[in-house]
Every structure is written in C-alpha cells, then in structure tokens.
Design an enzyme around this catalytic site. Sequence first.
Site, PDB file in Angstrom:
ATOM      1  N   CYS A   5      -8.405   0.683   8.945  1.00 36.25           N
ATOM      2  CA  CYS A   5      -7.161   0.847   8.203  1.00 36.25           C
ATOM      3  C   CYS A   5      -6.050   0.435   9.159  1.00 36.25           C
ATOM      4  O   CYS A   5      -6.299  -0.356  10.070  1.00 36.25           O
ATOM      5  CB  CYS A   5      -7.004   2.270   7.664  1.00 36.25           C
ATOM      6  N   GLN A   6      -4.862   0.933   8.966  1.00 36.73           N
ATOM      7  CA  GLN A   6      -3.763   0.526   9.846  1.00 36.73           C
ATOM      8  C   GLN A   6      -3.986   1.015  11.275  1.00 36.73           C
ATOM      9  O   GLN A   6      -3.913   0.254  12.224  1.00 36.73           O
ATOM     10  CB  GLN A   6      -2.429   1.055   9.301  1.00 36.73           C
TER      11      GLN A   6
END
Length: 142
Positions: free
Chosen positions: A81-82
């Site tokens: 994810c980020q």
Amino acid sequence: MEPTKIVENLYLGNIQNGIRHSNYGFDKIINLTRFNNQYGIPTVWINIDDSESSDLYSHLQKVTTLIHDSIENGNKVLVHCQAGISRSATVVIAYIMRSKRYSLQDAFNFVKKKRSIIFPNAGFIKQLAQFERWLNSTNSYF
C-alpha cells in the site's frame, strides 16, 4: 524501508518497493493504493483508501486465493500500500490466517514480529474478525 519477507515468496512493503520491484525480483504485485501503477509485471490493483469505512473484506477471499496460487506457482509476490502499514498488512494477515489456519490474533502477531510497524486501522481489524468467522464457518483454508 525495504520490503519485509513474511513467508517464502511473500513480501509486505510500501509503494516505493513496488516502483523499485526490479531491485527485488518480484514476479507479481498486489497494489492496494488509490493509484493504478503499472509496473511492467503482473499487477492486481485494488483501489482502496486507508479508512475505517473502506470495504477490504469483499476482496479478502479473492486476493488471498490469488496470493496462494501465485506462491504455489513459484512466484515472488509483493503486497503493498502507500506505507506498508495498514491496507497491505491487513491482506497479508488474512493470507496468514487462511494459509496457516491461524487465529486473527496469532496471524497479527506473526506478521507484527516480522514487520513491527504494521497497524491496520480499526475498521480493517473488524473486517479481519469477520474473515476469521467466515474461515471457521466454511473451513475455507488452503
């Protein structure tokens, strides 16, 4: 931060690890950001926010099966994810629950021991509890 090896051929990381995938030899990427990055290797994109109201549960059965099948075929998989803290950690915890028949608590502890910064949001923890109930009621383990 480097991607973290969770089990053989499964890594948990952040968006920079995806961008630099060739440095790590990944064969497949599970991208759990709002950005549909095309990495030049097989990539599954799940457009989801890191919000307690986001529905990750509806993807868990399919994405854990995809991870399992990829690993069984010898692929090196990155789930990112980020920041590699909440969304990707949730998916990896779900995979560990399903593949190792671990409870939510045991799977969380297993992943946390490998990558200490994980911190799925409260909504994702509730969805993991729902996933645990589904696993137990259907015996849908690998």
